[in-house]
Enzyme design. Structure first.
Site, PDB file in Angstrom:
ATOM      1  N   ARG A 220       0.799  -1.235   0.000  1.00 15.56           N
ATOM      2  CA  ARG A 220       0.000   0.000   0.000  1.00 15.56           C
ATOM      3  C   ARG A 220       0.831   1.284   0.000  1.00 15.56           C
ATOM      4  O   ARG A 220       0.288   2.379   0.027  1.00 15.56           O
ATOM      5  CB  ARG A 220      -0.936  -0.002   1.201  1.00 15.56           C
ATOM      6  CG  ARG A 220      -0.205  -0.129   2.523  1.00 15.56           C
ATOM      7  CD  ARG A 220      -1.172  -0.422   3.615  1.00 15.56           C
ATOM      8  NE  ARG A 220      -1.004   0.531   4.704  1.00 15.56           N
ATOM      9  CZ  ARG A 220      -1.880   0.697   5.659  1.00 15.56           C
ATOM     10  NH1 ARG A 220      -3.001   0.027   5.649  1.00 15.56           N
ATOM     11  NH2 ARG A 220      -1.654   1.547   6.625  1.00 15.56           N
ATOM     12  N   HIS A 221       2.155   1.138   0.016  1.00 16.13           N
ATOM     13  CA  HIS A 221       3.034   2.309  -0.007  1.00 16.13           C
ATOM     14  C   HIS A 221       3.859   2.355  -1.281  1.00 16.13           C
ATOM     15  O   HIS A 221       4.463   1.359  -1.670  1.00 16.13           O
ATOM     16  CB  HIS A 221       4.007   2.295   1.180  1.00 16.13           C
ATOM     17  CG  HIS A 221       3.346   2.543   2.482  1.00 16.13           C
ATOM     18  ND1 HIS A 221       3.070   1.521   3.373  1.00 16.13           N
ATOM     19  CD2 HIS A 221       2.894   3.677   3.053  1.00 16.13           C
ATOM     20  CE1 HIS A 221       2.474   2.037   4.441  1.00 16.13           C
ATOM     21  NE2 HIS A 221       2.348   3.344   4.278  1.00 16.13           N
ATOM     22  N   GLU A 357      -6.634   2.341   5.281  1.00 19.29           N
ATOM     23  CA  GLU A 357      -6.755   3.797   5.319  1.00 19.29           C
ATOM     24  C   GLU A 357      -6.581   4.348   3.902  1.00 19.29           C
ATOM     25  O   GLU A 357      -5.613   4.028   3.225  1.00 19.29           O
ATOM     26  CB  GLU A 357      -5.654   4.373   6.222  1.00 19.29           C
ATOM     27  CG  GLU A 357      -5.707   5.883   6.294  1.00 19.29           C
ATOM     28  CD  GLU A 357      -4.382   6.506   6.709  1.00 19.29           C
ATOM     29  OE1 GLU A 357      -3.758   6.025   7.662  1.00 19.29           O
ATOM     30  OE2 GLU A 357      -3.984   7.487   6.042  1.00 19.29           O
ATOM     31  N   SER A 360      -6.688  10.825   5.373  1.00 14.88           N
ATOM     32  CA  SER A 360      -6.602  11.444   6.699  1.00 14.88           C
ATOM     33  C   SER A 360      -7.070  12.867   6.547  1.00 14.88           C
ATOM     34  O   SER A 360      -6.839  13.492   5.509  1.00 14.88           O
ATOM     35  CB  SER A 360      -5.163  11.527   7.184  1.00 14.88           C
ATOM     36  OG  SER A 360      -4.719  10.281   7.568  1.00 14.88           O
TER      37      SER A 360
HETATM   38  P1  ATP Z   1      -0.095   5.186   6.202  1.00 12.35           P
HETATM   39  O1  ATP Z   1      -0.326   5.240   7.689  1.00 12.35           O
HETATM   40  O2  ATP Z   1      -0.940   4.169   5.494  1.00 12.35           O
HETATM   41  O3  ATP Z   1       1.354   5.114   5.840  1.00 12.35           O
HETATM   42  P2  ATP Z   1      -0.189   8.026   6.265  1.00 12.35           P
HETATM   43  O4  ATP Z   1      -0.917   8.204   7.554  1.00 12.35           O
HETATM   44  O5  ATP Z   1       1.271   8.209   6.225  1.00 12.35           O
HETATM   45  O6  ATP Z   1      -0.584   6.582   5.627  1.00 12.35           O
HETATM   46  P3  ATP Z   1      -1.289  10.458   5.269  1.00 12.35           P
HETATM   47  O7  ATP Z   1      -0.088  11.285   5.514  1.00 12.35           O
HETATM   48  O8  ATP Z   1      -2.421  10.578   6.206  1.00 12.35           O
HETATM   49  O9  ATP Z   1      -0.859   8.921   5.159  1.00 12.35           O
HETATM   50  O10 ATP Z   1      -1.744  10.666   3.749  1.00 12.35           O
HETATM   51  C1  ATP Z   1      -3.102  10.702   3.331  1.00 12.35           C
HETATM   52  C2  ATP Z   1      -3.382   9.596   2.333  1.00 12.35           C
HETATM   53  O11 ATP Z   1      -2.405   9.604   1.292  1.00 12.35           O
HETATM   54  C3  ATP Z   1      -3.306   8.197   2.881  1.00 12.35           C
HETATM   55  O12 ATP Z   1      -4.492   7.836   3.529  1.00 12.35           O
HETATM   56  C4  ATP Z   1      -3.058   7.382   1.632  1.00 12.35           C
HETATM   57  O13 ATP Z   1      -4.261   7.184   0.902  1.00 12.35           O
HETATM   58  C5  ATP Z   1      -2.172   8.283   0.830  1.00 12.35           C
HETATM   59  N1  ATP Z   1      -0.771   7.925   1.033  1.00 12.35           N
HETATM   60  C6  ATP Z   1       0.079   8.380   1.986  1.00 12.35           C
HETATM   61  N2  ATP Z   1       1.295   7.830   1.858  1.00 12.35           N
HETATM   62  C7  ATP Z   1       1.222   7.001   0.787  1.00 12.35           C
HETATM   63  C8  ATP Z   1       2.158   6.162   0.125  1.00 12.35           C
HETATM   64  N3  ATP Z   1       3.429   6.078   0.539  1.00 12.35           N
HETATM   65  N4  ATP Z   1       1.751   5.470  -0.952  1.00 12.35           N
HETATM   66  C9  ATP Z   1       0.474   5.551  -1.404  1.00 12.35           C
HETATM   67  N5  ATP Z   1      -0.443   6.334  -0.819  1.00 12.35           N
HETATM   68  C10 ATP Z   1      -0.094   7.052   0.252  1.00 12.35           C
END
Ligand code: ATP
Length: 434
Positions: A220-221, A357, A360
């Protein structure tokens, strides 16, 4: 320009046509041979009865390597042997590009190819209709998002992607040498979309790239993703933001159900429309739920992949694929989120979809002094954020917003097992080409 037809608009009423595409398959039965010609919309059959067409033409077409690109001119004939109900008897053809042999991977062969091989040969992988359909749908998702936002009075913006300070924590910043000065690739448009609230835009949205140096290999990243960000002023609380997200999500999912049937059928998927209002769980409830599911998480811990999945399973059973999680401890959230006075909580939420998720968001701290206090508590130096803070020094309305990962959203809509499946050319720790 010649008048071309493709597999999407040919019919038995057409007399003589020119069609173009890739030679997906050649079958030579001796007295007759067939080419399956593939274009963006599907496939067409070119039928070559040896006795009825010029011998040179039969030979040249029949020996074409698979995936060569050609144009064929010929007569359209009704046929009950083909899905389109027509076939083309060629009178001439043009070879635009002869494909090399062997192919780096097959387009229609029913063999399982590793994801790495597929991504290494992505141009070829994307020739598969079921893979390309993902991106036709993704394009519709982006269009539907924009449609919903503009209908709700949001202004489409573009913010810089080369920045002087990060908003989402130092651990995932990519450094750039900016003419000798330190700079970074933007992790999100957070600081800029907030500054635009001070400028009086009231409602903005951006669909653009975000970069995170995520040094982990998960499904997912990725290190570059497309973020759909929204920010809105004059909110009374985070409920105004969750309501807006719900409206956009509903518009996107209903829009796909209505307009993307052809592409969804190609992948063999249906789009579910989650019940509204989307349920709201608190973070504490979630910890209780994952504990009951046997995961030893403690208050304050990140729910993580496993925790999110456990909650997703419980919610999906009740028909709730989309749900918000609110009341996160302030410690888990970035400096720009408003704290709930007298508690350890924050006015923030996540939106989870089928156990992952995807977004956010929250109410932002719009009061200058409190914002500086939040930065200091997080060990950040307010001086690094001077130009951002100026926007709060001289009049900032109450506001809030969200970021939704478009790649994760598409992957979840289509139940794809890996976010990379929803990205044309994914970037991760080990992939920089193609
Ligand atoms: P996670 O906890 O899953 O690493 P995050 O809390 O770091 O996510 P946020 O900073 O809240 O992510 O970013 C908002 C949204 O952007 C996330 O919910 C996700 O859909 C997307 N997102 C964030 N980082 C990534 C990533 N490295 N790859 C793909 N999508 C991402």
């Amino acid at each position: 320009m010649r008048s071309f037809r493709d597999s999407g608009n040919i019919s038995k009423e057409d007399a003589n046509v020119t069609v173009r595409g890739w030679v997906q398959d050649v079958r030579n039965l001796g007295g007759i041979s067939f080419i399956t010609l593939r274009d963006r919309h599907g496939t067409l059959q070119i039928t070559m009865p040896k006795k009825k067409i010029e011998p040179g033409l039969f030979e040249s077409l029949t020996k074409l390597p698979r995936e060569s690109v050609i144009a064929v001119t010929g007569e359209v004939k009704e046929s009950n042997q083909t899905a389109l109900g027509v076939e083309i008897i060629p009178s001439s053809f043009e070879l635009y590009s002869e494909a090399g042999v062997p192919l780096p991977m097959g387009v229609v062969d029913k063999v399982n190819v590793e994801m790495d091989t597929r991504l290494n040969n992505r141009f070829m992988d994307l020739r598969k209709p079921e893979i390309r359909a993902v991106f036709e749908i993704r394009s519709m998702v982006i269009e539907l998002i924009s449609e919903a936002m503009i209908k709700n009075g949001f202004v489409s913006i573009n913010t810089p992607k080369i920045v002087a300070s990060g908003a989402e924590g130092g651990a995932t910043l990519f450094s750039v040498d900016y003419f000798g000065k330190p700079a970074y690739l933007a992790q999100s448009p957070q600081l800029y979309k907030q500054m635009l609230m001070s400028a009086g835009f009231d409602r903005v949205f951006e669909i653009g790239p975000a970069f995170r140096a995520e040094n982990s290999n998960t499904n997912r990243h990725v290190t570059e993703f497309i973020s759909f960000d929204g920010e809105m002023s004059w909110i009374d609380g985070e409920e105004d933001i969750t309501a807006m997200i719900e409206e956009v999500m509903d518009h996107v999912l209903r829009g796909l159900k209505e307009k993307a049937k052809k592409h969804l059928d190609t992948i063999g998927k249906e789009v579910g429309i989650p019940k509204r209002p989307y349920p709201i769980l608190t973070y504490s409830e979630c910890i209780r739920m994952v504990n009951e599911a046997g995961l030893p998480l403690r208050y304050g811990d990140d729910l993580g992949t496993e925790g999110e999945k456990a909650i997703g399973d419980i919610m999906s059973e009740k028909g709730n694929d989309l749900y918000f999680i609110t009341e996160y401890p302030e410690e888990a959230k970035p400096f720009y989120i408003m704290r709930k006075e007298g508690t350890d909580l924050s006015f923030s939420f996540d939106l989870d979809y089928k156990g992952q998720e995807i977004s956010s968001g929250g109410q932002r701290e719009h009061r200058y002094r409190e914002l500086v206090g939040n930065m200091e508590k997080k060990g950040l130096d307010p001086k690094d954020f001077d130009s951002y803070l100026d926007a709060f020094r001289y009049g900032m309305p109450p506001h809030g917003g969200w970021g939704i990962g478009v790649d994760r959203l598409v992957a979840k809509i289509l139940d794809l097992p890996n976010v990379r499946e929803a990205i044309l050319f994914p970037r991760d720790t080990s992939r920089l080409v193609p």
